[in-house]
Design an enzyme around this catalytic site. Structure first.
Site, PDB file in Angstrom:
ATOM      1  N   ASP A  25      29.401 -75.322   3.183  1.00 12.12           N
ATOM      2  CA  ASP A  25      29.425 -76.416   4.149  1.00 12.12           C
ATOM      3  C   ASP A  25      28.412 -77.491   3.768  1.00 12.12           C
ATOM      4  O   ASP A  25      27.326 -77.175   3.277  1.00 12.12           O
ATOM      5  CB  ASP A  25      29.094 -75.862   5.540  1.00 12.12           C
ATOM      6  CG  ASP A  25      29.484 -76.815   6.651  1.00 12.12           C
ATOM      7  OD1 ASP A  25      30.243 -77.764   6.391  1.00 12.12           O
ATOM      8  OD2 ASP A  25      29.023 -76.613   7.787  1.00 12.12           O
ATOM      9  N   GLY A  26      28.784 -78.742   4.001  1.00 10.45           N
ATOM     10  CA  GLY A  26      27.831 -79.832   3.845  1.00 10.45           C
ATOM     11  C   GLY A  26      28.168 -80.859   2.785  1.00 10.45           C
ATOM     12  O   GLY A  26      27.381 -81.777   2.543  1.00 10.45           O
ATOM     13  N   ASN A  73      41.815 -77.337   7.892  1.00  6.34           N
ATOM     14  CA  ASN A  73      41.454 -78.506   7.079  1.00  6.34           C
ATOM     15  C   ASN A  73      42.619 -79.455   6.841  1.00  6.34           C
ATOM     16  O   ASN A  73      42.408 -80.593   6.381  1.00  6.34           O
ATOM     17  CB  ASN A  73      40.874 -78.073   5.738  1.00  6.34           C
ATOM     18  CG  ASN A  73      39.455 -77.553   5.825  1.00  6.34           C
ATOM     19  OD1 ASN A  73      38.995 -76.821   4.952  1.00  6.34           O
ATOM     20  ND2 ASN A  73      38.736 -77.907   6.884  1.00  6.34           N
ATOM     21  N   TRP A  74      43.845 -79.009   7.140  1.00  6.92           N
ATOM     22  CA  TRP A  74      44.984 -79.923   7.015  1.00  6.92           C
ATOM     23  C   TRP A  74      44.880 -81.096   7.983  1.00  6.92           C
ATOM     24  O   TRP A  74      45.591 -82.108   7.827  1.00  6.92           O
ATOM     25  CB  TRP A  74      46.293 -79.181   7.246  1.00  6.92           C
ATOM     26  CG  TRP A  74      46.601 -78.158   6.207  1.00  6.92           C
ATOM     27  CD1 TRP A  74      46.572 -76.799   6.357  1.00  6.92           C
ATOM     28  CD2 TRP A  74      46.964 -78.386   4.840  1.00  6.92           C
ATOM     29  NE1 TRP A  74      46.894 -76.177   5.177  1.00  6.92           N
ATOM     30  CE2 TRP A  74      47.148 -77.115   4.226  1.00  6.92           C
ATOM     31  CE3 TRP A  74      47.164 -79.542   4.079  1.00  6.92           C
ATOM     32  CZ2 TRP A  74      47.511 -76.986   2.889  1.00  6.92           C
ATOM     33  CZ3 TRP A  74      47.528 -79.410   2.741  1.00  6.92           C
ATOM     34  CH2 TRP A  74      47.695 -78.144   2.160  1.00  6.92           C
ATOM     35  N   LEU A 192      30.935 -68.888  12.310  1.00  7.03           N
ATOM     36  CA  LEU A 192      31.785 -68.325  11.271  1.00  7.03           C
ATOM     37  C   LEU A 192      33.011 -69.187  10.959  1.00  7.03           C
ATOM     38  O   LEU A 192      33.627 -69.023   9.903  1.00  7.03           O
ATOM     39  CB  LEU A 192      32.238 -66.917  11.657  1.00  7.03           C
ATOM     40  CG  LEU A 192      31.118 -65.884  11.805  1.00  7.03           C
ATOM     41  CD1 LEU A 192      31.707 -64.522  12.132  1.00  7.03           C
ATOM     42  CD2 LEU A 192      30.276 -65.812  10.545  1.00  7.03           C
TER      43      LEU A 192
END
Length: 237
Positions: A25-26, A73-74, A192
């Site tokens: 992440d990030g 994420n779509w 999570l």
């Protein structure tokens, strides 16, 4: 890939997790802090993946599972999805040879068939060409969601017999992997995000403020050291 990455070999006597998973992440925040396009954050994130995979040899870590693209994420913009797909294809083309040379087996969890045909073909070829490697298993979660995985596994278990903890576990996407020992999340978030929900039941969790593009093998060593210092009770005293 190159053999120049630093070794992560632990000190003698350290307890090393066999299976480590990472929520990477990030990338977007890394780019924003530098006033760069998000695509540059994803590109640097791929470099962090490359350096980490290079450094695993000799550590005792047998399986590394990376959360690359969730089923949610779509919802992102078409341009960003296109950038991510291009980076995935570039990574396979540039790094597959060394993965084969270094005994890395590639595995996918989730439904990668939802990506464009060229990406699917490259992934399928990489899966076939690394299938017999045994040194390290690199599992990439693509179009993956933990809740969806549990639902699929429960349905598969019900189709062949009783639904139990054991039969569900046997039908999970990760059934061929060692039990999850350590789950790392970068960027300061402490959730999570629908990743390996079943597998994380007794995994040790490690959260760091480091943004994924800045995450180095040394940061990974720190996570391994934290794991080694913990006492795992699995519900016992």
């Amino acid at each position: 890939m190159s053999s120049a990455a630093p070794s992560l070999s632990p000190a003698g006597g350290d307890i090393v997790p066999a299976h480590v998973a990472v929520i990477m992440d990030g990338n977007g925040r890394w780019a924003k802090k530098r006033m760069l396009p998000r695509a540059m954050g994803h590109k640097k994130g791929v470099e962090a993946v490359r350096n980490l995979v290079r450094s695993l040899r000799g550590t005792g870590v047998k399986a590394l599972t990376l959360y690359a693209f969730s089923s949610e994420n779509w919802k992102r913009g078409a341009d960003e999805i296109d950038d991510l797909t291009k980076l995935m294809k570039h990574f396979i083309r540039s790094d597959l040879g060394e993965m084969i040379e270094n005994g890395v087996r590639l595995q996918i969890i989730g439904d990668h068939s939802a990506f464009e045909p060229e990406a699917v073909a490259l992934i399928d070829d990489a899966l076939a060409r690394t299938a017999h490697n045994t040194d390290t298993t690199l599992t990439v979660a693509l179009n993956y969601g933990g809740q969806q995985e549990i639902a699929r596994a429960a349905a598969a278990a019900a189709a062949v017999g009783d639904v139990t903890v054991e039969t569900i576990a046997a039908h999970l996407d990760t059934a061929s992997l060692p039990p999850l020992d350590l789950l790392i999340r970068t960027s300061g978030e402490v959730r999570l995000s629908n990743f390996l929900l079943w597998q994380a039941a007794y995994a040790e969790l490690y959260f760091t403020d480091v943004l994924w593009p800045d995450f180095t093998p040394e940061h990974f060593r720190e996570a391994l050291a934290s794991f080694s210092a913990r006492e795992r009770r699995y519900g016992g005293r």
